[in-house]
Design a protein around this motif. Structure first.
Motif, PDB file in Angstrom:
ATOM      1  N   ASP A  63       0.858  -0.999  -0.122  1.00  0.00           N
ATOM      2  CA  ASP A  63      -0.030  -0.048  -0.012  1.00  0.00           C
ATOM      3  C   ASP A  63       0.942   1.354  -0.002  1.00  0.00           C
ATOM      4  O   ASP A  63       1.703   1.517   1.119  1.00  0.00           O
ATOM      5  N   ALA A  64       0.958   2.080  -1.271  1.00  0.00           N
ATOM      6  CA  ALA A  64       1.755   3.146  -1.351  1.00  0.00           C
ATOM      7  C   ALA A  64       1.735   4.236  -0.264  1.00  0.00           C
ATOM      8  O   ALA A  64       2.367   4.912  -0.213  1.00  0.00           O
ATOM      9  N   ALA A  65       0.200   4.387   0.347  1.00  0.00           N
ATOM     10  CA  ALA A  65       0.078   5.212   1.289  1.00  0.00           C
ATOM     11  C   ALA A  65       0.839   4.999   2.581  1.00  0.00           C
ATOM     12  O   ALA A  65       0.875   5.897   3.733  1.00  0.00           O
ATOM     13  N   GLN A  66       1.117   3.766   2.880  1.00  0.00           N
ATOM     14  CA  GLN A  66       1.920   3.368   4.292  1.00  0.00           C
ATOM     15  C   GLN A  66       3.487   3.770   4.253  1.00  0.00           C
ATOM     16  O   GLN A  66       4.190   3.424   3.357  1.00  0.00           O
ATOM     17  N   TYR A  67       3.886   4.716   5.173  1.00  0.00           N
ATOM     18  CA  TYR A  67       5.301   4.981   5.344  1.00  0.00           C
ATOM     19  C   TYR A  67       6.262   5.213   4.171  1.00  0.00           C
ATOM     20  O   TYR A  67       7.393   4.764   4.144  1.00  0.00           O
ATOM     21  N   ASN A  68       5.704   5.760   3.337  1.00  0.00           N
ATOM     22  CA  ASN A  68       6.421   6.060   1.939  1.00  0.00           C
ATOM     23  C   ASN A  68       7.077   4.863   1.309  1.00  0.00           C
ATOM     24  O   ASN A  68       8.219   5.087   0.858  1.00  0.00           O
ATOM     25  N   VAL A  69       6.215   3.639   1.317  1.00  0.00           N
ATOM     26  CA  VAL A  69       6.964   2.479   0.905  1.00  0.00           C
ATOM     27  C   VAL A  69       7.268   2.685  -0.765  1.00  0.00           C
ATOM     28  O   VAL A  69       8.055   1.745  -0.994  1.00  0.00           O
ATOM     29  N   LEU A  70       6.553   3.482  -1.450  1.00  0.00           N
ATOM     30  CA  LEU A  70       6.698   3.305  -2.656  1.00  0.00           C
ATOM     31  C   LEU A  70       7.998   4.053  -3.133  1.00  0.00           C
ATOM     32  O   LEU A  70       8.989   3.184  -3.683  1.00  0.00           O
ATOM     33  N   GLU A  71       8.505   4.974  -2.504  1.00  0.00           N
ATOM     34  CA  GLU A  71       9.814   5.587  -2.788  1.00  0.00           C
ATOM     35  C   GLU A  71      10.825   4.607  -2.228  1.00  0.00           C
ATOM     36  O   GLU A  71      12.017   4.577  -2.846  1.00  0.00           O
ATOM     37  N   LEU A  74      12.812  -7.486   4.513  1.00  0.00           N
ATOM     38  CA  LEU A  74      12.910  -7.376   5.820  1.00  0.00           C
ATOM     39  C   LEU A  74      12.934  -5.892   6.402  1.00  0.00           C
ATOM     40  O   LEU A  74      12.290  -5.686   7.483  1.00  0.00           O
ATOM     41  N   SER A  75      13.714  -5.176   5.785  1.00  0.00           N
ATOM     42  CA  SER A  75      13.861  -3.715   6.278  1.00  0.00           C
ATOM     43  C   SER A  75      12.491  -2.980   6.076  1.00  0.00           C
ATOM     44  O   SER A  75      12.441  -1.992   6.715  1.00  0.00           O
ATOM     45  N   LEU A  76      11.751  -3.459   5.009  1.00  0.00           N
ATOM     46  CA  LEU A  76      10.455  -2.727   4.875  1.00  0.00           C
ATOM     47  C   LEU A  76       9.233  -3.106   5.734  1.00  0.00           C
ATOM     48  O   LEU A  76       8.267  -2.566   5.745  1.00  0.00           O
ATOM     49  N   GLY A  77       9.554  -4.235   6.589  1.00  0.00           N
ATOM     50  CA  GLY A  77       8.539  -4.533   7.683  1.00  0.00           C
ATOM     51  C   GLY A  77       7.362  -4.874   7.457  1.00  0.00           C
ATOM     52  O   GLY A  77       7.162  -5.697   6.354  1.00  0.00           O
ATOM     53  N   SER A  78       6.157  -4.526   8.060  1.00  0.00           N
ATOM     54  CA  SER A  78       4.698  -5.074   7.670  1.00  0.00           C
ATOM     55  C   SER A  78       4.355  -4.291   6.423  1.00  0.00           C
ATOM     56  O   SER A  78       3.104  -4.484   6.264  1.00  0.00           O
ATOM     57  N   SER A  79       4.925  -3.227   5.965  1.00  0.00           N
ATOM     58  CA  SER A  79       4.152  -2.480   4.917  1.00  0.00           C
ATOM     59  C   SER A  79       4.127  -3.215   3.355  1.00  0.00           C
ATOM     60  O   SER A  79       3.792  -2.694   2.763  1.00  0.00           O
ATOM     61  N   ILE A  80       5.002  -4.412   3.405  1.00  0.00           N
ATOM     62  CA  ILE A  80       5.083  -5.180   2.199  1.00  0.00           C
ATOM     63  C   ILE A  80       4.706  -6.674   2.512  1.00  0.00           C
ATOM     64  O   ILE A  80       4.882  -7.206   3.515  1.00  0.00           O
ATOM     65  N   VAL A  81       4.075  -7.198   1.246  1.00  0.00           N
ATOM     66  CA  VAL A  81       3.678  -8.528   1.205  1.00  0.00           C
ATOM     67  C   VAL A  81       4.482  -9.200   0.110  1.00  0.00           C
ATOM     68  O   VAL A  81       4.483  -8.733  -0.839  1.00  0.00           O
TER      69      VAL A  81
END
Length: 323
Positions: free
Chosen positions: A246-254, A295-302
């Motif tokens: 979800d790109a809205a979480q924690y600036n995960v897209l960038e 692993l460094s991305l945490g729960s923001s990624i599946v």
């Protein structure tokens, strides 16, 4: 150099390249050839068809061919993030290994003057200072190794290397220089080499190379072709890594584009915020590094696939809870 810019997509960039090529060569193009360039041999989407309809017209001399509606080439205008990135690179001392002092000065003079200080540009998350406290490592030594690698690549000469990995294991020997790869995640360069005895490629961060020496014996292009074939085989043999987030979480897209900057990848958008990132890795060549990055991305990624990687991630998470 079109980094960090969601507005520039592959179809639009391919269309601009086609327009500029036609203006440069003064040769019109057939519709099938134009579609092939824009879609990269895939099927033409409605949006891509609209690009062709709006930006190209039949050639007056031959109506079976197309010419751009624009009367001149399309200027390539860098975005603000691209200008920012270039400023950072020009202020990094390692750039002296890549370009001449005169070209560096010309680029600096051409930069828009917005009153920003040099220090401002170096605060961004993709510029990490050189760690000069590492054993056998300083900015001067780094540049010397980088220059040796460039010379070996340009002159097609073997190198002798000594290096160590993150676990402290030491490696040394002769190898064919293959390519230099940049990683935006930690602002570092990897030197990729071809091991003739084991018939595989391996990479070392320049920071972990303690000795790099140019050898007198040269090699021909067949060695590079072998390395190319091996890398392509790894990509096609290995199942792509598919991540959903979800790109809205924690600036995960960038963060994803930053962390996986040095891999071939494709991204798809499912809805307003949900994205799927497909990464084409190189099996054993990248596996340990990719596991740590995920692993460094945490729960923001599946991790959607492959299943083997999913199990590795699950096992690593479970192990962290049992420590």
């Amino acid at each position: 150099m079109e980094l960090f810019n969601e507005l520039k997509n592959n179809s639009l960039q391919a269309t601009v390249r086609a327009i500029n090529t036609i203006h440069r060569t003064n040769q019109s193009i057939s519709k099938p050839e134009l579609e092939k360039r824009i879609t990269n041999n895939s099927s033409l989407s409605p949006q891509e068809q609209k690009l062709i309809d709006n930006l190209f017209v039949p050639d007056t001399a031959n109506t079976e061919l197309l010419r751009p509606f624009a009367k001149q080439a399309v200027p390539i205008i860098p975005t603000v993030p691209e200008i920012k990135w270039l400023k950072e690179m020009l202020h990094d001392p390692r750039i002296d290994c890549l370009i001449s002092a005169s070209l560096k000065e010309k680029l600096l003079q051409a930069m828009p003057q917005d009153g920003s200080s040099k220090q401002h540009w170096q605060q961004s998350n993709w510029n990490i200072p050189i760690q000069i406290d590492k054993p056998c490592f300083s900015s001067a030594a780094y540049q010397e190794k980088f220059k040796t690698a460039l010379e070996a690549l340009n002159s097609k000469h073997y190198v002798y290397y000594e290096s160590y990995d993150i676990y402290g294991n030491e490696y040394k020997g002769e190898a064919v220089p293959y390519k230099i790869e940049y990683c935006a995640n930690n602002n570092s360069f990897n030197f990729i080499m071809w091991n003739e005895q084991k018939q595989w490629t391996f990479k070392s961060d320049f920071a972990t190379i303690t000795k790099l020496q140019l050898l007198p014996q040269s090699f021909d292009c067949s060695k590079i072709e072998l390395a190319n074939a091996y890398v392509e085989m790894l990509k096609t043999k290995s199942e792509p890594i598919v991540l959903q987030f979800d790109a809205a979480q924690y600036n995960v897209l960038e963060r994803c584009f930053n962390i996986f900057s040095n891999y071939d990848k494709e991204i798809s958008r499912f809805d307003e915020d949900t994205y799927q990132l497909k990464i084409f890795a190189r099996d054993h060549f990248d596996n340990a590094e990719i596991v740590q990055n995920i692993l460094s991305l945490g729960s923001s990624i599946v991790v959607s696939s492959p299943q083997k990687l999913r199990q590795q991630i699950i096992a690593a998470i479970q192990e962290s809870f049992t420590r």
